[in-house]
Design a protein around this motif. Structure first.
Motif, PDB file in Angstrom:
ATOM      1  N   TYR A 160      -6.743   2.494  15.794  1.00 48.81           N
ATOM      2  CA  TYR A 160      -6.736   3.492  14.847  1.00 48.81           C
ATOM      3  C   TYR A 160      -7.382   4.690  14.875  1.00 48.81           C
ATOM      4  O   TYR A 160      -7.003   5.935  14.899  1.00 48.81           O
ATOM      5  CB  TYR A 160      -7.035   2.897  13.339  1.00 48.81           C
ATOM      6  N   TRP A 161      -8.867   4.358  15.459  1.00 49.01           N
ATOM      7  CA  TRP A 161      -9.810   5.498  15.515  1.00 49.01           C
ATOM      8  C   TRP A 161      -9.222   6.303  16.788  1.00 49.01           C
ATOM      9  O   TRP A 161      -9.868   7.673  16.658  1.00 49.01           O
ATOM     10  CB  TRP A 161     -11.132   4.985  15.720  1.00 49.01           C
ATOM     11  N   GLN A 162      -8.670   5.668  17.763  1.00 54.07           N
ATOM     12  CA  GLN A 162      -8.390   6.519  19.028  1.00 54.07           C
ATOM     13  C   GLN A 162      -7.167   7.293  18.820  1.00 54.07           C
ATOM     14  O   GLN A 162      -6.790   8.272  19.259  1.00 54.07           O
ATOM     15  CB  GLN A 162      -8.004   5.521  20.301  1.00 54.07           C
ATOM     16  N   HIS A 163      -6.299   6.863  17.864  1.00 53.08           N
ATOM     17  CA  HIS A 163      -4.957   7.520  17.562  1.00 53.08           C
ATOM     18  C   HIS A 163      -4.688   7.670  16.286  1.00 53.08           C
ATOM     19  O   HIS A 163      -3.885   7.161  15.536  1.00 53.08           O
ATOM     20  CB  HIS A 163      -3.676   6.790  18.212  1.00 53.08           C
ATOM     21  N   PRO A 164      -5.575   8.515  15.453  1.00 57.75           N
ATOM     22  CA  PRO A 164      -5.403   9.058  14.138  1.00 57.75           C
ATOM     23  C   PRO A 164      -3.877   9.629  13.872  1.00 57.75           C
ATOM     24  O   PRO A 164      -3.359   9.624  12.696  1.00 57.75           O
ATOM     25  CB  PRO A 164      -6.456   9.902  13.623  1.00 57.75           C
ATOM     26  N   GLU A 165      -3.371  10.382  14.791  1.00 56.94           N
ATOM     27  CA  GLU A 165      -2.125  10.975  14.662  1.00 56.94           C
ATOM     28  C   GLU A 165      -0.850   9.896  14.477  1.00 56.94           C
ATOM     29  O   GLU A 165       0.118  10.225  14.212  1.00 56.94           O
ATOM     30  CB  GLU A 165      -1.632  11.622  15.902  1.00 56.94           C
ATOM     31  N   GLY A 206       1.283  14.604   3.573  1.00 54.13           N
ATOM     32  CA  GLY A 206       0.627  14.600   4.702  1.00 54.13           C
ATOM     33  C   GLY A 206      -0.769  14.010   4.867  1.00 54.13           C
ATOM     34  O   GLY A 206      -1.401  14.066   5.932  1.00 54.13           O
ATOM     35  N   MET A 207      -1.445  13.338   3.839  1.00 47.60           N
ATOM     36  CA  MET A 207      -2.432  12.687   3.852  1.00 47.60           C
ATOM     37  C   MET A 207      -2.522  11.346   4.741  1.00 47.60           C
ATOM     38  O   MET A 207      -1.637  10.570   4.557  1.00 47.60           O
ATOM     39  CB  MET A 207      -3.054  12.422   2.543  1.00 47.60           C
ATOM     40  N   PRO A 208      -3.417  11.137   5.697  1.00 50.62           N
ATOM     41  CA  PRO A 208      -3.286  10.087   6.436  1.00 50.62           C
ATOM     42  C   PRO A 208      -3.656   8.674   5.518  1.00 50.62           C
ATOM     43  O   PRO A 208      -4.771   8.986   4.712  1.00 50.62           O
ATOM     44  CB  PRO A 208      -4.344  10.282   7.536  1.00 50.62           C
ATOM     45  N   CYS A 209      -3.202   7.579   5.611  1.00 49.91           N
ATOM     46  CA  CYS A 209      -3.629   6.513   5.144  1.00 49.91           C
ATOM     47  C   CYS A 209      -4.476   5.628   6.288  1.00 49.91           C
ATOM     48  O   CYS A 209      -4.584   5.958   7.207  1.00 49.91           O
ATOM     49  CB  CYS A 209      -2.358   5.635   4.760  1.00 49.91           C
ATOM     50  N   THR A 210      -4.932   4.503   5.623  1.00 54.38           N
ATOM     51  CA  THR A 210      -5.661   3.830   6.371  1.00 54.38           C
ATOM     52  C   THR A 210      -5.023   2.712   7.355  1.00 54.38           C
ATOM     53  O   THR A 210      -5.915   1.547   7.940  1.00 54.38           O
ATOM     54  CB  THR A 210      -6.711   2.894   5.517  1.00 54.38           C
ATOM     55  N   ASN A 211      -3.983   2.719   7.794  1.00 50.74           N
ATOM     56  CA  ASN A 211      -3.404   1.708   9.021  1.00 50.74           C
ATOM     57  C   ASN A 211      -2.273   2.674   9.572  1.00 50.74           C
ATOM     58  O   ASN A 211      -1.815   3.624   9.205  1.00 50.74           O
ATOM     59  CB  ASN A 211      -2.961   0.629   8.420  1.00 50.74           C
ATOM     60  N   SER A 218      -0.129  -4.570   3.984  1.00 51.36           N
ATOM     61  CA  SER A 218       0.088  -3.275   4.546  1.00 51.36           C
ATOM     62  C   SER A 218       1.451  -2.599   4.281  1.00 51.36           C
ATOM     63  O   SER A 218       1.859  -1.891   5.046  1.00 51.36           O
ATOM     64  CB  SER A 218      -0.166  -3.337   6.128  1.00 51.36           C
ATOM     65  N   GLN A 219       2.217  -3.152   3.223  1.00 55.29           N
ATOM     66  CA  GLN A 219       3.279  -2.415   2.862  1.00 55.29           C
ATOM     67  C   GLN A 219       2.983  -1.040   2.053  1.00 55.29           C
ATOM     68  O   GLN A 219       1.926  -0.979   1.334  1.00 55.29           O
ATOM     69  CB  GLN A 219       4.262  -3.164   1.929  1.00 55.29           C
ATOM     70  N   PRO A 220       3.978  -0.037   2.173  1.00 56.61           N
ATOM     71  CA  PRO A 220       5.144  -0.161   2.848  1.00 56.61           C
ATOM     72  C   PRO A 220       4.507   0.293   4.517  1.00 56.61           C
ATOM     73  O   PRO A 220       3.778   0.703   4.805  1.00 56.61           O
ATOM     74  CB  PRO A 220       5.903   1.031   2.701  1.00 56.61           C
ATOM     75  N   PHE A 221       5.578  -0.351   5.506  1.00 54.40           N
ATOM     76  CA  PHE A 221       5.207  -0.085   6.977  1.00 54.40           C
ATOM     77  C   PHE A 221       5.247   1.227   7.502  1.00 54.40           C
ATOM     78  O   PHE A 221       4.994   1.603   8.506  1.00 54.40           O
ATOM     79  CB  PHE A 221       6.047  -1.181   7.536  1.00 54.40           C
ATOM     80  N   VAL A 222       6.173   2.065   6.738  1.00 58.08           N
ATOM     81  CA  VAL A 222       6.614   3.385   7.059  1.00 58.08           C
ATOM     82  C   VAL A 222       6.357   4.151   5.622  1.00 58.08           C
ATOM     83  O   VAL A 222       6.791   3.710   4.792  1.00 58.08           O
ATOM     84  CB  VAL A 222       7.804   3.594   8.010  1.00 58.08           C
ATOM     85  N   MET A 223       6.005   5.242   5.919  1.00 58.87           N
ATOM     86  CA  MET A 223       6.133   6.234   4.875  1.00 58.87           C
ATOM     87  C   MET A 223       6.630   7.479   5.213  1.00 58.87           C
ATOM     88  O   MET A 223       7.900   7.641   5.151  1.00 58.87           O
ATOM     89  CB  MET A 223       4.640   6.471   4.306  1.00 58.87           C
ATOM     90  N   PHE A 224       5.998   8.672   5.375  1.00 54.90           N
ATOM     91  CA  PHE A 224       6.578  10.040   5.646  1.00 54.90           C
ATOM     92  C   PHE A 224       5.820  10.556   6.842  1.00 54.90           C
ATOM     93  O   PHE A 224       5.493  11.622   6.999  1.00 54.90           O
ATOM     94  CB  PHE A 224       6.501  11.032   4.442  1.00 54.90           C
ATOM     95  N   GLU A 225       5.879   9.667   7.796  1.00 56.90           N
ATOM     96  CA  GLU A 225       5.296  10.286   9.064  1.00 56.90           C
ATOM     97  C   GLU A 225       6.363  11.170   9.965  1.00 56.90           C
ATOM     98  O   GLU A 225       7.474  11.305   9.382  1.00 56.90           O
ATOM     99  CB  GLU A 225       4.979   9.039  10.147  1.00 56.90           C
ATOM    100  N   GLU A 226       6.102  11.965  10.930  1.00 54.42           N
ATOM    101  CA  GLU A 226       6.817  12.777  11.590  1.00 54.42           C
ATOM    102  C   GLU A 226       8.301  12.128  11.952  1.00 54.42           C
ATOM    103  O   GLU A 226       9.276  12.778  11.855  1.00 54.42           O
ATOM    104  CB  GLU A 226       6.308  13.345  12.873  1.00 54.42           C
ATOM    105  N   PRO A 227       8.088  11.137  12.694  1.00 57.23           N
ATOM    106  CA  PRO A 227       9.455  10.405  13.094  1.00 57.23           C
ATOM    107  C   PRO A 227      10.315  10.124  12.005  1.00 57.23           C
ATOM    108  O   PRO A 227      11.657  10.192  12.077  1.00 57.23           O
ATOM    109  CB  PRO A 227       9.090   9.136  13.707  1.00 57.23           C
ATOM    110  N   VAL A 228       9.777   9.875  10.711  1.00 54.57           N
ATOM    111  CA  VAL A 228      10.703   9.331   9.711  1.00 54.57           C
ATOM    112  C   VAL A 228      11.255  10.561   9.091  1.00 54.57           C
ATOM    113  O   VAL A 228      12.461  10.549   8.822  1.00 54.57           O
ATOM    114  CB  VAL A 228       9.712   8.597   8.597  1.00 54.57           C
ATOM    115  N   VAL A 229      10.742  11.764   8.825  1.00 53.08           N
ATOM    116  CA  VAL A 229      10.999  12.863   8.222  1.00 53.08           C
ATOM    117  C   VAL A 229      12.057  13.490   9.038  1.00 53.08           C
ATOM    118  O   VAL A 229      13.112  13.889   8.878  1.00 53.08           O
ATOM    119  CB  VAL A 229      10.064  13.899   8.101  1.00 53.08           C
TER     120      VAL A 229
END
Length: 241
Positions: free
Chosen positions: A1-6, A14-19, A53-64
């Protein structure tokens, strides 16, 4: 997670979540690498516990991006319960299950189990029940036989279980979780009987190591897999010390 915050999950703004989000192929490949190592050590199968850890996807770039390509609409402008958005998000989890299934099938004889919400979450105020609200397209999992065992938890809506059983036609087994963990022996028997009547193939015990604090309770629970003993168990349970 710390190596790939993207690769973190993102809110609408667009706020990042914790997983991490499984919408990213790199995240799924990381999980698969851990499962591959585990399988190489000789375990009999893989169990995905999809209640954290639900939901497993939210509004990340691939989703949008994927939603816009399919519908020409920015999904961040839609309500959470839009049927198109629910199905679209669930598709990423289904893809992960396909990849898990393919990985496990590399080792003949290994199995896949999946635990998921079989009833509304206690904080779900929308009313009714549908697994797509939890990114879980159970119908598709059944059709593609992505799991050998499906384990609805902490309970199951009987009508949903009956429909899934009919759809599966014996290709997938359903083991229903017994909750609450600690309850009267008779209640365990009655609960088990109700699940069997609704189509359960077996029973699952979440947090099994916490189940035997009372000898009288465990004396019942340990026999619940024997359907022909339920009447006797119900009769004898009050006498167990």
């Amino acid at each position: 997670y710390w190596q790939h915050p993207e690769w973190a999950k993102r809110t609408r703004d667009g706020m990042p979540c914790t997983n991490l989000s499984i919408a990213f192929p790199e995240v799924r490949q990381y999980w698969l690498s851990l499962l591959r190592e585990t399988l190489d050590r000789g375990v009999d199968g893989v169990h995905l516990h999809l209640q954290r850890s639900q939901p497993f996807v939210m509004f990340e770039e691939p989703v949008v991006r994927g939603f816009q390509e399919q519908y020409g609409i920015d999904p961040r402008t839609l309500p959470e319960d839009d049927p198109r958005l629910l199905a679209h998000k669930a598709g990423f989890l289904t893809q992960f299950l396909r990849e898990v299934r393919a990985l496990v099938d590399e080792k003949p004889g290994r199995t896949v189990g999946v635990t998921f919400y079989g009833e509304p979450h206690k904080y779900d105020s929308k009313g009714g029940y549908h697994p797509l609200r939890y990114n879980c397209d159970v119908d598709r999992w059944i059709d593609e036989r992505l799991a050998d065992y499906l384990m609805p938890s902490p309970a199951v809506v009987p009508e949903a279980l009956r429909a899934w059983k009919e759809r599966a036609k014996g290709r997938v087994k359903f083991w229903v979780d017994m909750q609450p963990r600690t309850q009267d022996g008779i209640r365990h028997v009655q609960q088990a009987r109700g699940y069997y009547e609704a189509g359960a193939d077996g029973l699952a015990l979440w947090d099994g190591e916490r189940r035997p604090p009372h000898a009288s309770e465990w004396a019942v629970v340990r026999h619940l897999g024997h359907r022909d003993r339920l009447d006797l168990l119900e009769k004898e349970a009050p006498t167990y010390y």
